[in-house]
Every structure is written in C-alpha cells, then in structure tokens.
Write an enzyme that holds these catalytic residues in place. Structure first.
Site, mmCIF file in Angstrom:
data_model
loop_
_atom_site.group_PDB
_atom_site.id
_atom_site.type_symbol
_atom_site.label_atom_id
_atom_site.label_comp_id
_atom_site.label_asym_id
_atom_site.label_seq_id
_atom_site.Cartn_x
_atom_site.Cartn_y
_atom_site.Cartn_z
ATOM 1 C CG HIS A 1 6.226 -12.364 -1.530
ATOM 2 N ND1 HIS A 1 5.050 -12.001 -2.135
ATOM 3 C CD2 HIS A 1 5.894 -13.347 -0.652
ATOM 4 C CE1 HIS A 1 4.049 -12.716 -1.634
ATOM 5 N NE2 HIS A 1 4.542 -13.541 -0.729
ATOM 6 C CG ASP B 1 10.970 -5.212 -7.438
ATOM 7 O OD1 ASP B 1 10.574 -5.835 -6.445
ATOM 8 O OD2 ASP B 1 10.539 -4.090 -7.767
HETATM 9 C C1 GDG Z 1 7.313 -7.284 -2.556
HETATM 10 C C2 GDG Z 1 8.483 -7.557 -3.515
HETATM 11 C C3 GDG Z 1 6.832 -8.335 -5.233
HETATM 12 C C4 GDG Z 1 3.020 1.684 -3.573
HETATM 13 N N1 GDG Z 1 2.935 2.944 -3.090
HETATM 14 C C5 GDG Z 1 1.688 3.093 -2.631
HETATM 15 C C6 GDG Z 1 1.002 1.897 -2.832
HETATM 16 N N2 GDG Z 1 1.840 1.052 -3.415
HETATM 17 C C7 GDG Z 1 1.481 -0.320 -3.828
HETATM 18 C C8 GDG Z 1 1.703 -0.566 -5.308
HETATM 19 C C9 GDG Z 1 1.837 -2.089 -5.306
HETATM 20 C C10 GDG Z 1 2.545 -2.356 -3.992
HETATM 21 O O1 GDG Z 1 2.314 -1.234 -3.146
HETATM 22 C C11 GDG Z 1 4.048 -2.505 -4.177
HETATM 23 O O2 GDG Z 1 4.306 -3.749 -4.759
HETATM 24 P P1 GDG Z 1 5.684 -4.094 -5.460
HETATM 25 O O3 GDG Z 1 5.533 -5.431 -6.074
HETATM 26 O O4 GDG Z 1 5.999 -3.022 -6.431
HETATM 27 O O5 GDG Z 1 6.822 -4.043 -4.358
HETATM 28 P P2 GDG Z 1 7.119 -4.500 -2.817
HETATM 29 O O6 GDG Z 1 6.333 -3.724 -1.849
HETATM 30 O O7 GDG Z 1 8.591 -4.384 -2.662
HETATM 31 O O8 GDG Z 1 6.660 -6.034 -2.759
HETATM 32 C C12 GDG Z 1 8.016 -7.410 -4.961
HETATM 33 C C13 GDG Z 1 5.768 -8.192 -4.178
HETATM 34 O O9 GDG Z 1 6.298 -8.296 -2.841
HETATM 35 C C14 GDG Z 1 4.676 -9.247 -4.317
HETATM 36 O O10 GDG Z 1 5.209 -10.529 -4.295
HETATM 37 O O11 GDG Z 1 6.285 -8.007 -6.490
HETATM 38 O O12 GDG Z 1 9.071 -7.722 -5.848
HETATM 39 O O13 GDG Z 1 9.579 -6.680 -3.247
HETATM 40 O O14 GDG Z 1 0.578 -2.706 -5.255
HETATM 41 O O15 GDG Z 1 0.639 -0.076 -6.062
HETATM 42 N N3 GDG Z 1 -0.287 1.713 -2.480
HETATM 43 C C15 GDG Z 1 -0.924 2.762 -1.873
HETATM 44 N N4 GDG Z 1 -0.294 3.972 -1.634
HETATM 45 C C16 GDG Z 1 0.987 4.173 -2.001
HETATM 46 O O16 GDG Z 1 1.523 5.275 -1.804
HETATM 47 N N5 GDG Z 1 -2.216 2.626 -1.529
#
Ligand code: GDG
Length: 488
Positions: free
Chosen positions: A184, A394
């Site tokens: 990821h 990312d």
């Molecule tokens: C890894 C990789 C890749 C965030 N704050 C809250 C919350 N979130 C949710 C967001 C989004 C998720 O968490 C974060 O996803 P990301 O993709 O931005 O980042 P990572 O956690 O680092 O994920 C990344 C991913 O895996 C999938 O393959 O895209 O590059 O690093 O859904 O909305 N959700 C809630 N409260 C929060 O305060 N409920």
C-alpha cells in the site's frame, strides 16, 4: 484578495449519488484468504487508515477469510490463539501476538525502519538488528496460522509492509498455492532501499510471492529494478507489468492503483449531517472552506501544508476573515519518536497561525488531532471549496479520491494534490503541486479559491472518471484477476 470575499459561497448539497454498476466477478477456485496486520472487524472500532478501509470494503463485497492481529498480546508463544468471528460472508481469523516480539516488529521494524525508508526518509529510520528478528518472528506466527487454514486451491492475498517475509515463510511451511502481496505504500529507489541493512534478505523473501501489486507504475519499476539489481537478475516489461527474474525466481510486479467505495462514501451524504456540521456551515457565514484530512504522519506533509497556509495568510492578512482551513489530523503511532517530533512541529505552526490570525470573532484554522466520525468527514468534504492533499510521499492517498467523490458535479470544489502522492499519477486534473515549494502551494490555494465554475466542472468530471475507474470493487477484482492468472 478582493476576489475571495466577492466569490459566492459554494456550500451546496451534493447531487443524489449513483450506485456503482455491478461488475463481473473473478471466479476463484478456492477461498480468498486476505492477510494484514490489522483487521477492521465488524465488532471493533477501526482506527483511521486507508488499508483497513479499503480491504474491509473489498472483502465485504465478495466474502472470504481475513486473517489479522486480534489486538491481544500474550505473554508466551504457547498462549497464542486464533479466534474466529463470522459476519455475513467474511470469516475474521484473529491472531494473538507474542508480547515480547510485538514492539520490535511493529514500532521497531515496520514503523521505525520500513515506513520511513519506503517513504524516502532513511534519515528517520532507527535500526536495531533485534527488531528485525522480532519482525521475522511475528511474520512466522502469521505464516503458521495461515498455513494451517490454507488449502491447495485457495488464494492468499497478503497486505503491506508489515508482512514482507510472509511469502517466503508460507513456502517454507509447505504452502504451494498462489500467494500475492499488495504493497500500500510507495517502493523507494534502489539506493534508498539498500540503506536497510537487511535489504537483501527482504528482497529474497519478496521474490517468493507470485505477484506483487503496487500503487503506481513508478513503484512497480522501482521494485522490479531493485530486486533484479540486487540479485543480478533481469526485468522485462509486459504490458503494464514488470517481470523480474532473479534469485532463481520469477515475480510479476503490477501497478494496481487502489480506490474507494464510491457509492459507499456518497451514501454517507444521504444521512443528515450531525449538528456539529450544521453549526460549522452556519458559522462559515460566507467564508470559504478548505479541508485537510491526514493521519498525523510525517509522510503526509502537514508542516509543509500549514507553512504554505501561513504564507497565504501573511501575504494578505484580510484573507483570515475570508477562509477557514479545517485540518483533521488524528494522532497516529504516537509512541514512535519521529511522530512525536512531527506532532510538535505541526502544533507549533498551527499555534503560530492561530496566534497571528485569530481575531475575537473568527479563526482561519480549525486544527483537530482527535479522530472524527466518517460521516462527518464526508459532509465536511462535501461542503468544502478546496481540499489540500499535500503528502511528501504517499502510496496512493484515498482522501484525494474521497473528496472528489462527494463533490456536487454542478458546483464542485477543487483538489490541490501533491505530485508525490500515488494518486497524482492518474489524477492529473487536480492542481498538482510540490509541497516543498511553499510559494507554489500558497499560490495553488489562491488559484483553487478563484477558479471559475467551468474549469472546476471540467476538472472534476475528469477526476471523477479516475475515481470511478479505480473504485474499490474494480480494484479488488483487478488484483484477484492477477492472482488467478498465476494459476492459469
Ligand atoms: C495507506 C497508505 C494508501 C483519516 N482521518 C480520519 C479518517 N481518515 C480516513 C480517510 C481515509 C483513510 O483514513 C486514510 O487513507 P490514506 O490513503 O489517506 O492514508 P493511509 O492511512 O496512510 O493509508 C496510502 C492507503 O493505505 C490505501 O492503500 O492510499 O497511501 O499510506 O479513508 O478518510 N477516518 C475517520 N476519522 C478520522 O479522523 N473515520
């Protein structure tokens, strides 16, 4: 900044969402067994994070077994248990982990060495050889649990940097079925990967997977070339895939960009917003809303974002009355040192913005380090004129896709996106920026806020095509098609 306050407030209710079309399913001979460190079990509270979010949606859609850590640590290896929970078509196989190995595995090696190095920050890596032993011990515990349940027709789908040794360990445990890995996070350039003292041991383990899915073509090329380079092997490009022949093995590395449950996030908007969101909208009173949603992680570029926002306000302090940035930044991995440092840095800039630009009647920054409920995030995104997604590295970044998915296509907001997010490879109609360039990022904020409606609509339509193309159901089918092709 005269233009800002003169522009109409774009808070509008998004149009009713359309459910995604039903897709043809990839038929697997046996069961699908997904393995990841964390499991988003129906009975538990899931911490914010992209992997659990994405994999949860994918498994719910097709059924299967999801193996992951139960959340329990036990004092002896003999006390390790595997509990089964059923929910609809998903079996959750929850594994206890041995306490003495856990810290070295999770904080020490996975988040202290692999995460920073894979995100291009070897300077933040804190290496201890004992942590690698703990990492392998936990990977072995997962391998033993999976080997006990895997049949010869099953397909094993391993996730992420916590379990890089699993392919090799499963083979050692006699598992002969297809084993795939999905990474990821980004895969770094060869020279950066080789800063890991155990780089060769990891590379030799990686080639035991049949297929490795990654987020972008850049990651696929980096990984295949790195593996080949370490073992004096070769790489061939076959369509979008890179095939490495190295260490006597053959591994296919395929870009399979992950996406979101488009209909699912749009459904959240059908539920009326919480009173907080209603009060927030009312409190804007004509001000423009910018939003950021990032785990508090140094890879997410929070200091860079706040620095640019500070500059944006400094250039014309009257802007502080016209805009508000809501930055949701839930604290993550708080006990890892580099995260503590990032948190202090981010809080210092946020404090500086608040101190310089908050008046008795309004503040240009809402900075929240507690997790926010998912529906609230969706409603806030839908009501925001601009999203600032500015990671310094990312894998993909799901927030960029979520923001686009909840916009009203007749009056959409603008996505400002770091060119270093995996999402930028396809989302080229966002305003792409280098987050290290404070001037460029500050200018992008202004450009986003003053973008004419026609351009906003055109960009949004193009971005929405990308978001639909990589919908989570399509992503998981594309991954499983890759895995089933191994058997064919
Ligand atoms: C890894 C990789 C890749 C965030 N704050 C809250 C919350 N979130 C949710 C967001 C989004 C998720 O968490 C974060 O996803 P990301 O993709 O931005 O980042 P990572 O956690 O680092 O994920 C990344 C991913 O895996 C999938 O393959 O895209 O590059 O690093 O859904 O909305 N959700 C809630 N409260 C929060 O305060 N409920």
């Amino acid at each position: 900044m005269a233009g800002l306050s003169a522009l109409s407030n774009t808070i509008t209710r998004p149009e009713p969402p359309q459910d995604a079309p039903v897709l043809p399913r990839v038929e697997l001979d046996g069961r699908l067994i997904a393995v990841s460190n964390r499991v988003a079990r129906p009975s538990g509270t899931t911490s914010p994070g992209g992997l659990a979010q994405a994999l949860g949606e994918a498994l719910k859609a097709r059924g299967g077994t999801w193996v992951g850590w139960s959340g329990q640590l036990v004092a002896s290896r003999e006390a390790v248990e595997l509990d089964l929970e059923m929910d609809d078509d998903v079996v959750y196989a929850l594994l206890d982990l041995f306490d003495a190995d856990f810290q070295g595995y999770y904080e020490g090696y996975a988040n202290g060495v692999l995460w920073p190095i894979f995100h291009g920050r070897p300077d933040l890596s804190v290496h201890d050889a004992a942590d690698f032993e703990a990492y392998k011990a936990i990977n072995r515990a997962f391998a033993e649990a999976v080997a006990r349940m895997a049949g010869p027709e099953d397909t094993i789908w391993v996730h992420d940097y916590q379990l890089l040794m699993l392919g090799e360990m499963l083979r050692e445990a006699g598992v002969s079925t297809t084993i795939g890995l999905f990474l990821h996070i980004p895969f770094p350039y060869n020279d950066v990967f080789r800063t890991i003292p155990e780089a060769e041991e990891i590379a030799r383990a990686l080639v035991k997977f049949d297929t490795i899915g990654v987020q972008t073509t850049r990651d696929a090329r980096n990984l295949a070339e790195c593996l080949a380079g370490m073992g004096e092997g070769t790489v061939h490009r076959r369509g979008k895939a890179f095939e490495a022949h190295v260490f006597g093995e053959h591994v296919r590395v395929v870009p399979l960009p992950i996406g979101i449950d488009v209909a699912g996030i749009q459904r959240l908007l059908r539920v009326p917003p919480s009173s907080d969101v209603v009060d927030f909208s009312r409190g804007l009173a004509g001000r423009r809303s910018l939003i950021g949603v990032d785990r508090l992680d140094y890879s997410k570029g929070l200091p860079q974002k706040l620095q640019a926002f500070h500059q944006f306000l400094t250039e014309d302090p009257s802007r502080a009355r016209d805009v508000v940035l809501t930055q949701i930044a839930p604290i993550s991995r708080g006990s890892v040192k580099a995260y503590e440092k990032t948190r202090r840095e981010v809080e210092a800039i946020a404090g500086c913005i608040a101190g310089m630009f908050t008046s008795l009647t309004c503040s240009p920054l809402n900075f929240l380090t507690r997790p926010v409920e998912r529906g609230t995030i969706a409603h806030l995104m839908a009501r925001s004129d601009v999203a600032l997604v500015t990671p310094i590295a990312d894998g993909m970044n799901l927030v960029a896709k979520e923001y686009v998915a909840v916009q009203n296509p007749r009056n959409p907001g603008v996505l400002v996106l770091s060119e270093f997010a995996g999402a930028a490879e396809a989302m080229t109609d966002a305003l792409l920026v280098n987050p290290h360039d404070t001037d460029a990022l500050s200018e992008a904020i202004e450009r986003a806020l003053s973008m004419p409606l026609g351009e906003r609509r055109d960009r949004h339509a193009a971005l929405m095509d990308v978001v639909r193309d990589t919908d989570i159901a399509r992503w998981s089918e594309a991954c499983l098609a890759e895995l089933s092709a191994v058997k064919a």
